[in-house]
Design a protein around this motif. Structure first.
Motif, short mmCIF file in Angstrom:
data_model
loop_
_atom_site.label_atom_id
_atom_site.label_comp_id
_atom_site.label_asym_id
_atom_site.label_seq_id
_atom_site.Cartn_x
_atom_site.Cartn_y
_atom_site.Cartn_z
N LEU A 1 12.46 -17.43 -53.68
CA LEU A 1 11.00 -17.51 -53.60
C LEU A 1 10.50 -17.36 -52.16
N ALA A 2 11.22 -17.94 -51.21
CA ALA A 2 10.81 -17.86 -49.81
C ALA A 2 10.88 -16.42 -49.31
N ILE A 3 11.93 -15.72 -49.67
CA ILE A 3 12.07 -14.32 -49.24
C ILE A 3 11.02 -13.44 -49.92
N THR B 1 3.73 -26.36 -55.87
CA THR B 1 2.50 -26.34 -55.09
C THR B 1 2.78 -26.62 -53.62
N LEU B 2 3.60 -27.63 -53.35
CA LEU B 2 3.96 -27.95 -51.97
C LEU B 2 4.74 -26.79 -51.34
N LEU B 3 5.65 -26.20 -52.10
CA LEU B 3 6.42 -25.07 -51.58
C LEU B 3 5.48 -23.92 -51.22
N LEU B 4 4.47 -23.65 -52.05
CA LEU B 4 3.53 -22.57 -51.78
C LEU B 4 2.77 -22.82 -50.48
N VAL B 5 2.35 -24.07 -50.26
CA VAL B 5 1.66 -24.43 -49.02
C VAL B 5 2.55 -24.15 -47.82
N GLU C 1 -4.65 -25.14 -51.39
CA GLU C 1 -3.43 -25.49 -52.11
C GLU C 1 -3.03 -26.94 -51.83
N ALA C 2 -3.26 -27.42 -50.60
CA ALA C 2 -2.95 -28.80 -50.27
C ALA C 2 -3.83 -29.76 -51.08
N TYR C 3 -5.08 -29.36 -51.31
CA TYR C 3 -5.99 -30.19 -52.11
C TYR C 3 -5.52 -30.24 -53.56
N ARG C 4 -5.06 -29.11 -54.07
CA ARG C 4 -4.50 -29.09 -55.42
C ARG C 4 -3.27 -30.00 -55.50
N LEU C 5 -2.49 -29.98 -54.45
CA LEU C 5 -1.31 -30.86 -54.39
C LEU C 5 -1.72 -32.33 -54.40
N PRO D 1 13.08 -29.38 -49.29
CA PRO D 1 13.19 -27.99 -49.76
C PRO D 1 12.04 -27.12 -49.27
N SER D 2 10.84 -27.69 -49.15
CA SER D 2 9.69 -26.92 -48.71
C SER D 2 9.81 -26.52 -47.24
N LEU D 3 10.40 -27.38 -46.42
CA LEU D 3 10.63 -27.02 -45.01
C LEU D 3 11.63 -25.88 -44.90
#
Length: 282
Positions: free
Chosen positions: A9-11, A44-48, A211-215, A236-238
């Motif tokens: 997903l990151a790539i 959601t956090l990963l997307l942010v 997105e952070a607000y949705r989170l 994982p998000s970092l």
């Protein structure tokens, strides 16, 4: 999510966010293929974090040229800042007006309506990808201007307005549409690219905040934090942010090379093929 899924997903996000091929369409397809739920707090956090990584990639990649173009003198800064402000205002005006129009006409002002409910549809996403592909191919036919870079206030406003059209439509690449609009208006290739991503740096923080607000609203986050699982969400998000940053740098180098070497139309061909894949996957 396991580490391999985060890597993929990151790539995908890091590259497609900056290439003119629509990151949202590619991420949605990748999520479906891996059986992931994009509504869970982890996603959601990963997307942010992925958006944050790509934003820093843009800043690092363009900083040297922006320092010359935008910060070379007080006069240059004022002129270019005005273009960015005018384009951003046009983006906000067109984007918000379009969102309200869609909500009124299509959803009948239905409470709780989210634009994703409509434009997550595979057929609409494929149509947006195809439209972006056609725009990229057509714009590639315009010759490189000589002399002035061609970026006037009027051109900046048009580029910003087209960026506003991209906001609700998943599949309609922001970078593809804005760079193509610049080329069609007679803006130099390098200048169009620099300006497009300058607008992205202005726009991305708003996306991150949204997105952070949705989170924040997600009930699952409160449960995870209460259960002491915050580290499991952030770690994982970092990793994803770092990978998206690196993928973004590679993508920008690729985009610049093809744009300046007259291969811009290949991205348009890819978007047309991708639209068929989206229809097939559904």
């Amino acid at each position: 999510m396991n580490l391999l899924q985060i890597l993929i997903l990151a790539i995908v996000q890091g590259a497609a966010e900056l290439l003119p091929v629509s990151s949202s369409a590619h991420v949605i397809v990748a999520e479906k293929l891996m059986g992931l739920d994009p509504t869970v707090p982890e996603m959601t956090l990963l997307l942010v974090m992925l958006h944050t990584g790509t934003m820093f990639a843009v800043i690092v990649y363009f900083w040297k040229s922006w320092r010359t173009t935008y910060f070379g003198s007080v006069q240059a800064f004022r002129a270019n800042a005005l273009r960015v402000v005018v384009a951003s205002i046009a983006t906000g005006a067109v984007g918000l007006a379009l969102l309200q129009l869609i909500k009124h006409v299509v959803a009948g002002n239905m409470p709780g309506f989210e634009i994703e409910d409509l434009f997550g549809n595979a057929r609409l996403m494929a149509a947006a990808l195809a439209a972006a592909g056609v725009l990229i191919i057509v714009s590639s036919r315009f010759p490189e201007p000589t002399g002035s870079d061609g970026l006037s206030l009027r051109s900046a406003a048009w580029i910003g307005a087209v960026q506003g059209l991209c906001l609700p439509f998943r599949g309609f690449s922001r970078s593809g549409a804005t760079i193509s609009t610049g080329l069609a208006l007679g803006v130099g290739r390098r200048r169009a690219e620099e300006f497009s991503f300058a607008l992205a740096v202005v726009l991305t923080p708003a996306v991150i905040v949204k997105e952070a607000y949705r989170l924040y609203q997600a009930q699952g986050v409160a449960i995870a934090v209460h259960a002491g699982g915050l580290v499991q969400l952030v770690g994982p998000s970092l990793i994803g942010m770092t990978l998206s940053f690196l993928a973004g740098l590679v993508a920008l180098r690729w985009l610049s090379r093809w744009l300046e070497q007259g291969r811009w139309h290949f991205f348009g061909v890819y978007c047309l093929l991708a639209s068929l894949v989206v229809l097939w996957i559904g």
